[in-house]
Design an enzyme around this catalytic site. Structure first.
Site, PDB file in Angstrom:
ATOM      1  N   SER A 249       6.921   2.633  -4.088  1.00 34.58           N
ATOM      2  CA  SER A 249       7.967   2.772  -5.096  1.00 34.58           C
ATOM      3  C   SER A 249       8.537   1.442  -5.567  1.00 34.58           C
ATOM      4  CB  SER A 249       9.120   3.620  -4.534  1.00 34.58           C
ATOM      5  OG  SER A 249       9.754   2.940  -3.459  1.00 34.58           O
ATOM      6  N   GLY A 250       8.308   0.355  -4.791  1.00 33.54           N
ATOM      7  CA  GLY A 250       8.927  -0.920  -5.110  1.00 33.54           C
ATOM      8  C   GLY A 250      10.371  -1.025  -4.666  1.00 33.54           C
ATOM      9  N   LEU A 251      10.830  -0.072  -3.848  1.00 29.78           N
ATOM     10  CA  LEU A 251      12.229  -0.038  -3.414  1.00 29.78           C
ATOM     11  C   LEU A 251      12.394  -0.409  -1.934  1.00 29.78           C
ATOM     12  CD1 LEU A 251      13.382   3.234  -5.221  1.00 29.78           C
ATOM     13  CD2 LEU A 251      13.753   0.872  -5.953  1.00 29.78           C
ATOM     14  N   GLY A 252      11.395  -1.092  -1.382  1.00 33.23           N
ATOM     15  CA  GLY A 252      11.493  -1.495   0.019  1.00 33.23           C
ATOM     16  C   GLY A 252      11.298  -0.342   0.981  1.00 33.23           C
TER      17      GLY A 252
ATOM     18  N   SER B 131       8.731   0.656   2.767  1.00 39.32           N
ATOM     19  CA  SER B 131       8.046   0.390   4.035  1.00 39.32           C
ATOM     20  C   SER B 131       9.002  -0.241   5.047  1.00 39.32           C
ATOM     21  CB  SER B 131       6.833  -0.514   3.816  1.00 39.32           C
ATOM     22  OG  SER B 131       7.216  -1.778   3.316  1.00 39.32           O
TER      23      SER B 131
ATOM     24  N   GLU C  51       5.541  -5.537  10.653  1.00 42.20           N
ATOM     25  CA  GLU C  51       4.882  -5.273   9.371  1.00 42.20           C
ATOM     26  C   GLU C  51       3.996  -6.432   8.935  1.00 42.20           C
ATOM     27  OE1 GLU C  51       5.761  -3.486   4.926  1.00 42.20           O
ATOM     28  OE2 GLU C  51       7.466  -4.063   6.188  1.00 42.20           O
TER      29      GLU C  51
ATOM     30  N   ASP D 154      13.468  -7.446   2.405  1.00 39.35           N
ATOM     31  CA  ASP D 154      13.566  -5.998   2.553  1.00 39.35           C
ATOM     32  C   ASP D 154      14.105  -5.588   3.911  1.00 39.35           C
ATOM     33  OD1 ASP D 154      12.439  -6.033   0.083  1.00 39.35           O
ATOM     34  OD2 ASP D 154      10.607  -4.965   0.624  1.00 39.35           O
TER      35      ASP D 154
END
Length: 314
Positions: free
Chosen positions: A105-108, A110, A142, A154
């Site tokens: 989503s590009g919203l962090g 993960s 990660e 993030d």
């Protein structure tokens, strides 16, 4: 007994990219970002046997005979990494995870997943990790354990929440300064910021690889240094409540971000953004590496309804 944990997703107002190695090693990075009311929520229940069951809503479930049989295979590896690192017990586990937003989503998302699952095991740990330690563990798992490219911002915002000014220097220097904005400023931001789903990203890893190569060759250094300068200006605009300036700086930050690497934007996104500016958007940008995902925009007063009608067409 059920144990629950959740971590917020985020948007980055400015500075994203300056937190991606090797840039902060040489020049130092700064970011202004904010957690949003989209979450990854995790629930843990102990089993009577030794089996490990992991289920993510909408993505399926997997069952292993024990924690010792967990293997990285591209299926829920983030959850497995946290279990391998943090869980020392012998009883089996049921872990259920719900995400407010779809993957890529590009919203962090993960980082929020890592922090949400870390929160489960931190709750049952005899020695609790603080927010910095939770963020650092999520980063190490990660980036180093699973070899996923990305920056450091993030994990920090997902651990701390709120609106923050974050500084990075070298491999382990991180300083978080919460921005204690006035209630009026926060209300204005909530009213005039609009989050737009452009569709799942398809090439964020490729974009980050290109951005890193461009840093190593010096191709995007000027754009990243100018982004640092704008990040300080955005911080000051927010603290002073000058949201018109904030919106204009967002627009500048977006134009600079597109210079970090190819594929961050595309002609369709550029045309869409131009149309929104004609309807009253002051500034905005893609959230995350780019190439899709979510964009957020900051609009003039009394314009939100027109912008939302245009968004419904995509």
């Amino acid at each position: 007994m059920l144990i629950k944990s959740r971590a917020p997703m985020r948007i980055s107002f400015a500075g994203g990219g300056t937190d991606v190695d090797p840039f902060p090693e040489e020049y130092g990075g700064v970011v202004v970002n904010a957690s949003i009311n989209k979450y990854v929520t995790s629930t843990l229940k102990f089993r009577r046997d030794q089996k490990i069951k992991i289920e993510i809503a909408g993505e399926g479930k997997i069952i292993y005979d024990s924690k010792d049989t967990l293997v990285y295979d591209g299926k829920f590896d983030a959850v497995k990494a946290v279990i391998k690192h943090m869980y020392k017990g012998e009883r089996g586990l049921d872990i259920y995870i719900y995400k407010d937003v779809e993957p890529r989503s590009g919203l962090g998302g993960s980082a929020a997943l890592f922090l949400s699952v870390i929160g489960l095991f931190n709750e049952i740990s005899a020695k609790k990790l603080d927010k910095y330690e939770c963020a650092e563990l999520a980063y190490q798992l990660e980036r180093n354990e699973l070899k996923n490219l990305g920056g450091r911002q993030d994990q920090i915002v997902c651990a701390f929440g709120g609106i923050n000014f974050i500084e990075f220097k070298g491999k382990d220097f991180v300083r978080v300064t919460p921005l204690n904005l006035s209630k009026e400023t926060i209300c204005e931001l909530e009213e005039r910021l609009i989050l737009i789903n452009l569709g799942a990203r398809r090439n964020s890893g490729t974009i980050l690889e290109q951005q890193i190569k461009n840093v190593e060759t010096g191709k995007n250094i000027d754009a990243l240094l100018e982004t640092k300068k704008i990040t300080y200006e955005i911080k000051d605009a927010l603290l002073s409540g000058d949201l018109e300036k904030f919106g204009k700086l967002l627009d500048k930050a977006w134009e600079l971000k597109k210079k970090f690497a190819e594929g961050i934007s595309n002609p369709d996104i550029d045309r869409f953004y131009k149309r929104l500016k004609e309807l009253g958007v002051i500034g905005g940008k893609i959230s995350g590496a780019g190439g899709g995902g979510h964009m957020f925009v900051f609009c003039k007063s009394f314009c939100r309804h027109k912008i939302e009608r245009e968004i419904e067409k995509i």
